[in-house]
Design an enzyme around this catalytic site. Structure first.
Site, PDB file in Angstrom:
ATOM      1  CE  LYS A 170      24.789  52.386 137.371  1.00 34.26           C
ATOM      2  NZ  LYS A 170      24.497  53.749 137.894  1.00 34.26           N
ATOM      3  CG  ASP A 178      24.540  49.617 140.758  1.00 28.90           C
ATOM      4  OD1 ASP A 178      23.504  49.834 141.420  1.00 28.90           O
ATOM      5  OD2 ASP A 178      25.332  50.516 140.424  1.00 28.90           O
TER       6      ASP A 178
END
Length: 294
Positions: free
Chosen positions: A10, A137
């Site tokens: 990401k 995350d």
């Protein structure tokens, strides 16, 4: 039978540090975006109830501390069946200490993979709850795509997944440096909620078509990362890399997460490829890619 699962990394299109909480953690406002670059996790079932993890190349940390191993244990514990076992192989490509969520992506991919391998049939929301026990995350990376995240990153609002405009290319580069999380948080300004709320309001004010194409999110003036303020003075290689990416023609460049990686968006492939050639000496990881969503 061996099955595989891609673990997309990401980047953060926007990241602000809102406040420090009484528990010592920080409330953030960020936009997560998965990219078409990452590791691959594969596994086959074991009949002896053992979970084993191996790699494509030696890692400088014990297996027991790997989030892949921890994710496997957490999912098995959640299932209530301690006889479940797996031989897991991690093809590790993404760099450590890079702000790309590589370890969290691996954990998320492991949850998805073993959910299939062990035929648990748990819904994504349940995997996300398990992932939250492993890292902030991980819940986002269980699903991927594009999401607004708040709190420590666990409060997610998924939106229509973004794609780059036609012809644009994403460059992701990691300098010969790593940024400890404590370096990023030490000295980072706490902005309060105003900047983050204004950012969300600007996106929400767009038409449905504008929001579908991410017009506000991908506008060159909308990219921000508060950690650049605390990281750049202590890690000049990161700051210099961002400057180089911009000098080489990116329409926007930003550090991802708490660093050390920098990404740049280029309007055409030829310019991005030339930039990549010029950056090779300055990086320990470099790729040309695009946004990813399922």
């Amino acid at each position: 039978m061996t099955i595989k699962e891609f673990a997309p990394a990401k980047i953060n299109l926007f990241l602000d540090v809102i406040r420090k909480r009484e528990d010592g953690y920080h409330d953030l406002g960020t936009v997560f975006q998965t990219i078409d670059a990452g590791d691959t996790v594969s596994a086959e079932a074991r009949m002896d109830g053992k979970i084993a993890l191996s790699y494509n190349k030696p890692q400088d940390y014990p297996v027991e501390s790997d989030l892949v191993y921890k994710a496997a244990l957490a999912l098995r514990s959640h299932s209530g069946n301690e006889n479940l076992g797996a031989e897991i192989f991690l093809d590790k490509v993404m760099p450590l200490g890079a702000g790309l969520g590589g370890g969290s992506a691996d954990a998320a991919a492991t949850l998805r993979l073993l959910n299939r391998l062990w035929d648990l049939r748990l819904p994504p929301a349940e995997l996300e709850r398990i992932g939250a026990t492993l890292g902030a995350d991980v819940p986002f990376l269980v699903r991927g795509g594009t999401a607004f995240a708040e709190g420590i990153g666990e409060r997610l609002t998924f939106i229509e997944p973004l794609d780059l405009p036609a012809g644009e290319v994403l460059l992701v580069a990691t300098p010969h440096d790593a940024v400890p999380t404590k370096d990023a948080y030490a000295g980072v300004p706490k902005s309060g909620p105003d900047r983050w709320e204004a950012y969300k309001a600007a996106w929400a004010s767009g038409t449905d078509a504008e929001k579908s194409f991410g017009c506000h999110l991908l506008d060159s003036g909308s990219f921000f990362n508060a950690f650049e303020i605390s990281v750049f003075p202590k890690h000049p290689l990161v700051s210099a890399l961002k400057d180089k990416v911009l000098d080489l023609g990116a329409r926007v460049a930003l550090m991802s997460g708490s660093g050390a990686s920098v990404f740049g968006i280029f309007t055409d492939k030829a310019t991005a490829e030339t930039a990549a050639e010029n950056l090779q000496l300055y990086t320990r990881y470099l790729t040309l890619t695009k946004f990813w969503h399922a």
